[in-house]
Motif scaffolding. Structure first.
Motif, PDB file in Angstrom:
ATOM      1  N   UNK A  10       3.899 -19.397  37.452  1.00  0.00           N
ATOM      2  CA  UNK A  10       2.962 -20.511  37.487  1.00  0.00           C
ATOM      3  C   UNK A  10       2.784 -21.096  38.876  1.00  0.00           C
ATOM      4  N   UNK A  11       3.777 -20.849  39.730  1.00  0.00           N
ATOM      5  CA  UNK A  11       3.741 -21.406  41.086  1.00  0.00           C
ATOM      6  C   UNK A  11       4.092 -20.311  42.084  1.00  0.00           C
ATOM      7  N   UNK A  12       3.232 -20.131  43.045  1.00  0.00           N
ATOM      8  CA  UNK A  12       3.471 -19.147  44.100  1.00  0.00           C
ATOM      9  C   UNK A  12       3.176 -19.794  45.452  1.00  0.00           C
ATOM     10  N   UNK A  13       3.791 -19.249  46.485  1.00  0.00           N
ATOM     11  CA  UNK A  13       3.634 -19.821  47.814  1.00  0.00           C
ATOM     12  C   UNK A  13       2.469 -19.156  48.555  1.00  0.00           C
ATOM     13  N   UNK A  14       1.867 -19.874  49.454  1.00  0.00           N
ATOM     14  CA  UNK A  14       0.818 -19.259  50.279  1.00  0.00           C
ATOM     15  C   UNK A  14       1.335 -18.019  50.997  1.00  0.00           C
ATOM     16  N   UNK A  15       0.452 -17.074  51.138  1.00  0.00           N
ATOM     17  CA  UNK A  15       0.677 -15.762  51.775  1.00  0.00           C
ATOM     18  C   UNK A  15       1.371 -14.765  50.852  1.00  0.00           C
ATOM     19  N   UNK A  16       1.925 -15.233  49.727  1.00  0.00           N
ATOM     20  CA  UNK A  16       2.580 -14.319  48.803  1.00  0.00           C
ATOM     21  C   UNK A  16       1.558 -13.557  47.955  1.00  0.00           C
ATOM     22  N   UNK A  17       2.062 -12.617  47.177  1.00  0.00           N
ATOM     23  CA  UNK A  17       1.237 -11.837  46.264  1.00  0.00           C
ATOM     24  C   UNK A  17       1.486 -12.275  44.830  1.00  0.00           C
ATOM     25  N   UNK A  18       0.399 -12.558  44.137  1.00  0.00           N
ATOM     26  CA  UNK A  18       0.459 -12.928  42.728  1.00  0.00           C
ATOM     27  C   UNK A  18       0.419 -11.668  41.876  1.00  0.00           C
ATOM     28  N   UNK A  19       1.266 -11.636  40.860  1.00  0.00           N
ATOM     29  CA  UNK A  19       1.232 -10.539  39.898  1.00  0.00           C
ATOM     30  C   UNK A  19       1.178 -11.132  38.496  1.00  0.00           C
ATOM     31  N   UNK A  20       0.119 -10.858  37.785  1.00  0.00           N
ATOM     32  CA  UNK A  20      -0.070 -11.308  36.406  1.00  0.00           C
ATOM     33  C   UNK A  20      -0.258 -10.100  35.500  1.00  0.00           C
ATOM     34  N   UNK A  21       0.359 -10.171  34.340  1.00  0.00           N
ATOM     35  CA  UNK A  21       0.243  -9.083  33.367  1.00  0.00           C
ATOM     36  C   UNK A  21      -0.441  -9.588  32.108  1.00  0.00           C
ATOM     37  N   UNK A  22      -1.308  -8.771  31.568  1.00  0.00           N
ATOM     38  CA  UNK A  22      -1.961  -9.062  30.299  1.00  0.00           C
ATOM     39  C   UNK A  22      -1.462  -8.037  29.279  1.00  0.00           C
ATOM     40  N   UNK A  23      -0.821  -8.531  28.242  1.00  0.00           N
ATOM     41  CA  UNK A  23      -0.329  -7.671  27.171  1.00  0.00           C
ATOM     42  C   UNK A  23      -1.313  -7.717  26.016  1.00  0.00           C
ATOM     43  N   UNK A  24      -1.736  -6.549  25.589  1.00  0.00           N
ATOM     44  CA  UNK A  24      -2.743  -6.438  24.540  1.00  0.00           C
ATOM     45  C   UNK A  24      -2.094  -5.959  23.253  1.00  0.00           C
ATOM     46  N   UNK A  25      -2.408  -6.614  22.158  1.00  0.00           N
ATOM     47  CA  UNK A  25      -1.956  -6.174  20.845  1.00  0.00           C
ATOM     48  C   UNK A  25      -3.154  -6.089  19.912  1.00  0.00           C
ATOM     49  N   UNK A  26      -3.022  -5.239  18.904  1.00  0.00           N
ATOM     50  CA  UNK A  26      -4.103  -5.073  17.945  1.00  0.00           C
ATOM     51  C   UNK A  26      -5.206  -4.144  18.396  1.00  0.00           C
ATOM     52  N   UNK A  27      -5.034  -3.522  19.544  1.00  0.00           N
ATOM     53  CA  UNK A  27      -6.035  -2.587  20.053  1.00  0.00           C
ATOM     54  C   UNK A  27      -5.487  -1.894  21.278  1.00  0.00           C
ATOM     55  N   UNK A  28      -6.000  -0.717  21.562  1.00  0.00           N
ATOM     56  CA  UNK A  28      -5.510   0.059  22.692  1.00  0.00           C
ATOM     57  C   UNK A  28      -6.377  -0.135  23.926  1.00  0.00           C
ATOM     58  N   UNK A  29      -5.736  -0.210  25.076  1.00  0.00           N
ATOM     59  CA  UNK A  29      -6.493  -0.360  26.317  1.00  0.00           C
ATOM     60  C   UNK A  29      -7.167   0.951  26.735  1.00  0.00           C
ATOM     61  N   UNK A  30      -6.904   2.018  25.992  1.00  0.00           N
ATOM     62  CA  UNK A  30      -7.569   3.292  26.286  1.00  0.00           C
ATOM     63  C   UNK A  30      -8.739   3.559  25.354  1.00  0.00           C
ATOM     64  N   UNK A  31      -9.065   2.609  24.492  1.00  0.00           N
ATOM     65  CA  UNK A  31     -10.200   2.783  23.588  1.00  0.00           C
ATOM     66  C   UNK A  31     -11.485   2.945  24.381  1.00  0.00           C
ATOM     67  N   UNK A  32     -12.244   3.960  24.038  1.00  0.00           N
ATOM     68  CA  UNK A  32     -13.459   4.284  24.777  1.00  0.00           C
ATOM     69  C   UNK A  32     -14.415   3.097  24.864  1.00  0.00           C
ATOM     70  N   UNK A  33     -14.937   2.945  26.110  1.00  0.00           N
ATOM     71  CA  UNK A  33     -15.955   1.954  26.470  1.00  0.00           C
ATOM     72  C   UNK A  33     -15.408   0.539  26.672  1.00  0.00           C
ATOM     73  N   UNK A  34     -14.125   0.357  26.457  1.00  0.00           N
ATOM     74  CA  UNK A  34     -13.572  -0.977  26.646  1.00  0.00           C
ATOM     75  C   UNK A  34     -13.165  -1.183  28.097  1.00  0.00           C
TER      76      UNK A  34
END
Length: 121
Positions: A10-34
């Protein structure tokens, strides 16, 4: 029912790199056209599109953020991740992940609840 959940610091310092992850349930991230998208909303401003990774792993980024942005995925975990480097306070925002089910046309049917990211020393 498809669900998306953002996670990260939730808090990062200037010049650092932010890393956010999105976890998906109920569907696949490889589903065509998504297309799996990151969007943010700075305080008092409108939504800003950051970029996407699609069902085949191809990515596309906002030109204004392209030099600092990377989106990747882990299909084994059904997750996709945003990395934003060289942070400044102007990157403070609520960050959302969302699904675009139709070729990346910019229409989103499922959203995460959003996660507040504050860039401050």
């Amino acid at each position: 029912q498809v669900q998306l959940q953002e996670s990260g610091p939730g808090l990062v310092k200037p010049s650092q790199t932010l890393s956010l992850t999105c976890t998906v349930s109920g569907g696949s991230i490889t589903t065509t056209y998504h297309y799996w998208t990151w969007i943010r909303q700075p305080p008092g401003k409108g939504l800003e599109w950051i970029g996407y990774i699609n069902y085949s792993g191809s990515t596309y980024y906002s030109p204004s953020l392209k030099s600092r942005t990377s989106i990747s995925r882990d299909t084994s975990k059904n997750q996709f991740t945003l990395q934003l480097s060289s942070l400044t306070p102007e990157d403070t925002a609520v960050y959302y992940c969302a699904r675009d089910p139709n070729y990346g046309m910019g229409q989103y049917d499922y959203w995460g609840q959003g996660t507040q990211v504050t860039v401050s020393s």
